[in-house]
Design a protein around this motif. Structure first.
Motif, PDB file in Angstrom:
ATOM      1  N   MET A 210       0.832  -1.212   0.000  1.00 52.75           N
ATOM      2  CA  MET A 210       0.000   0.000   0.000  1.00 52.75           C
ATOM      3  C   MET A 210       0.867   1.262   0.000  1.00 52.75           C
ATOM      4  O   MET A 210       0.522   2.265  -0.617  1.00 52.75           O
TER       5      MET A 210
ATOM      6  N   ASN B  99      -9.936   0.231   9.432  1.00 50.38           N
ATOM      7  CA  ASN B  99      -8.856  -0.570   8.865  1.00 50.38           C
ATOM      8  C   ASN B  99      -7.706  -0.493   9.869  1.00 50.38           C
ATOM      9  O   ASN B  99      -6.956   0.477   9.902  1.00 50.38           O
TER      10      ASN B  99
ATOM     11  N   MET C 248      -3.797  -0.268   8.733  1.00 49.43           N
ATOM     12  CA  MET C 248      -3.400   1.018   8.163  1.00 49.43           C
ATOM     13  C   MET C 248      -3.771   2.189   9.076  1.00 49.43           C
ATOM     14  O   MET C 248      -3.491   3.344   8.742  1.00 49.43           O
TER      15      MET C 248
ATOM     16  N   GLN D 216      -6.384   0.820  -0.186  1.00 48.40           N
ATOM     17  CA  GLN D 216      -6.321  -0.008   1.024  1.00 48.40           C
ATOM     18  C   GLN D 216      -6.415  -1.492   0.712  1.00 48.40           C
ATOM     19  O   GLN D 216      -6.651  -2.293   1.613  1.00 48.40           O
TER      20      GLN D 216
END
Lengths: 346, 203
Positions: free
Chosen positions: A67, A123, A126, A151
């Protein structure tokens, strides 16, 4: 199991590598000792717990680093993510599909709470905690497709379906095997596959399209595709060919196990409910040749496949120049013993 | 001169036909250079009165005055002669904006002209069933550099040098209708400096 996310790079110093866990679950693409194109589709059903086929959107140890690499690619070239104006609804469909799938498949990592159109997405890996209104673009920092694919590992082509064809009308493409979204956006299925040798004559694309036009909601499909990549580059785009093409020359028998990679794409196909679009995630898995040969069956088989591959395919896949070296190195791991059918390690 | 014949090619490469007069309330004919011949040929079999409902937009390029008078002699309702395609675009957009259902569009000449005018027409909502194309004249290509995204017009050699970033690019058959251009990719990416001598492939 809890995934140990790695901090690694796919550029510059190339610190990417697979853990033993990741090697053993690698989607090795050859079920026999030779390869030719085929419409190798199968239902994308949960299969073999722990494998990359278990969940709808596989999350692995490379998640955070991939990512970060995607964000870097987009900062350098925003044209890698584009959506034609009529594709916004399909973007929301995709966001829903991924959020629902990930929160169900990885409840310890992702959470989704929905109260009518008021959604709350968490999330954890992240560090994202986002409240937004479903179908209201103004409530997200990016458009819905870009938001969720920043993501989610893998490239995403979002295909509109009309006139009995599929049209590449949106996408997030940063980990591609040498094709340009910016050039191909708006093309139909036959047009964007035009540069592929042989497969048109074999009728592959006509059959594949027929299959894909009929993919039903809730019944996704999948296939594997593959190529070879020098250095663990996620971004082998034509845009940056000037930068990575020259690295092919650096390959030697000595650096082969660490520098040469088998690149496998897990391609999946999902029908989207509101837009009737088809989303085509293309998830890239990299494995070093040195990692491949830790599975004796794979070492033998990869040697035989690459040795016998038609020249046209080796040229198209971009490793014709390095093929003699690769085969010489791999031959050390092929004792001529028979291999068992199927892709899995013995 | 008859219309151009192309070698069989990959599926993203456009296919061109032969213009034929069709029934319609209004007609828009756009041509560059030898494309004028396609209009003149079609006019020989066109029903009487067709050109009283026709606008012709013509970009002569290197043909100068060769075709202007003959086109004028068709007595189109409107006749425009422009110095370049780029110079004509805002006019074309305006004409398309005013278009009604039933407009027939005829595009003739080089691939660059046909591709770009088609993009404008499709963007304006003209259905592809109302569009005809015929290739005439130069087969020079309009190329997009995949690296810097710059467009180089009228490319006749392979490889060629990008007019924007200066890289030496090889000419692919892969074609984007949206960009109305073929794709150019650096030829010496894997072996910098090893640029073959350009060969004239397109005239």
């Amino acid at each position: 199991m809890t995934i140990q996310f790695k901090d690694e790079t796919f550029r510059d110093d190339y610190t990417f590598k697979n853990s033993e866990w990741a090697v053993n679950r690698f989607p090795f693409p050859f079920h026999e000792d030779s390869y030719m194109y085929s419409v190798n589709m199968e239902p994308h059903q949960s299969f073999r717990p722990g494998s990359v086929f278990e969940h709808r959107f596989d999350v692995d140890e490379h998640y955070l680093s991939e990512m970060r690499d995607r964000a870097q690619v987009l900062a350098e070239d925003p044209l890698r993510c584009q959506s034609l104006p009529h594709m916004t609804l399909a973007g929301w469909d995709l966001l829903e599909l991924i959020m629902v799938s990930k929160s169900e498949d990885y409840p310890d990592l992702f959470q989704l709470n929905r109260d009518d159109n008021n959604w709350h997405w968490i999330n954890k890996p992240m560090g994202i905690d986002q409240k937004f209104t479903f179908l209201d673009e103004a409530t997200l920092p990016y458009g819905p497709m870009e938001y969720i694919t920043r993501q989610t590992q893998g490239d995403f082509a979002v295909l509109d379906q009309r006139d009995d064809n599929l049209w590449m009308d949106a996408g997030m493409i940063t980990t591609q095997a040498d094709w340009s979204l910016d050039f191909d956006i708006g093309m139909n299925f036959f047009e964007w596959h035009a540069p592929v040798p042989k497969a048109h004559e074999l009728g592959i694309f006509v059959r594949a399209l027929k299959f894909l036009l009929n993919v039903q909601q809730g019944l996704p499909a999948r296939r594997l595709n593959w190529t070879m990549t020098v250095n663990p580059l996620l971004d082998t785009s034509p845009e940056n060919y000037s930068k990575w093409g020259v690295q092919k020359q650096e390959l030697t028998l000595e650096n082969m196990p660490d520098k040469m990679h088998l690149r496998v794409e897990l391609q999946t196909f999902f029908r989207l409910p509101r837009s009737n679009a088809l989303v085509f995630p293309i998830r890239c898995y990299l494995i070093k040749l040195g990692e491949v040969v830790t599975v004796p069956k794979w070492g033998r088989r990869l040697h035989r496949v690459l040795r016998d591959l038609p020249e046209e395919l080796a040229t198209y896949k971009g490793f014709i120049g390095n093929r003699p070296k690769i085969i010489e190195w791999l031959s050390r791991y092929d004792d001529g013993a028979p291999t068992s059918p199927g892709i899995w390690p013995d | 001169m008859t219309n151009s014949v192309f070698e069989p090619s990959i599926k993203s490469r456009p296919v061109y036909g032969t213009l034929a007069a069709r029934p319609g309330k209004a007609h828009l004919m756009i041509a560059d250079a030898e494309g004028a011949e396609a209009i003149l040929d079609m006019a020989q079999t066109a029903p009487e009165g067709l050109f009283t409902k026709t606008q012709i937009m013509f970009i002569p390029k290197a043909t100068g005055d060769t075709y202007v008078r003959q086109l004028q002699a068709l007595k189109p309702a409107q006749f425009y002669v422009g110095p370049s395609y780029n110079a004509s675009v805002s006019r074309l957009q305006r004409v398309l904006k005013d278009a009604h259902m039933g407009l027939q569009i005829y595009l003739a000449g080089t691939e660059g002209l046909i591709g770009q005018a088609m993009f404008e027409a499709v963007s304006a909502g003209i259905p592809h069933t109302a569009l005809q194309t015929e290739h005439r004249g130069s087969t020079a290509r309009r190329m997009q550099c995949v690296h810097c995204k710059g467009i180089t017009e009228d490319v006749t050699t392979d490889p060629f040098q990008c007019a924007h970033c200066g890289l030496h690019l090889f000419v692919r058959d892969h074609y984007s209708r949206r960009i109305a251009a073929f794709q150019g990719v650096r030829i010496d990416a894997e072996d910098p400096g090893n640029v073959p001598i350009p060969v004239e492939r397109f005239k």
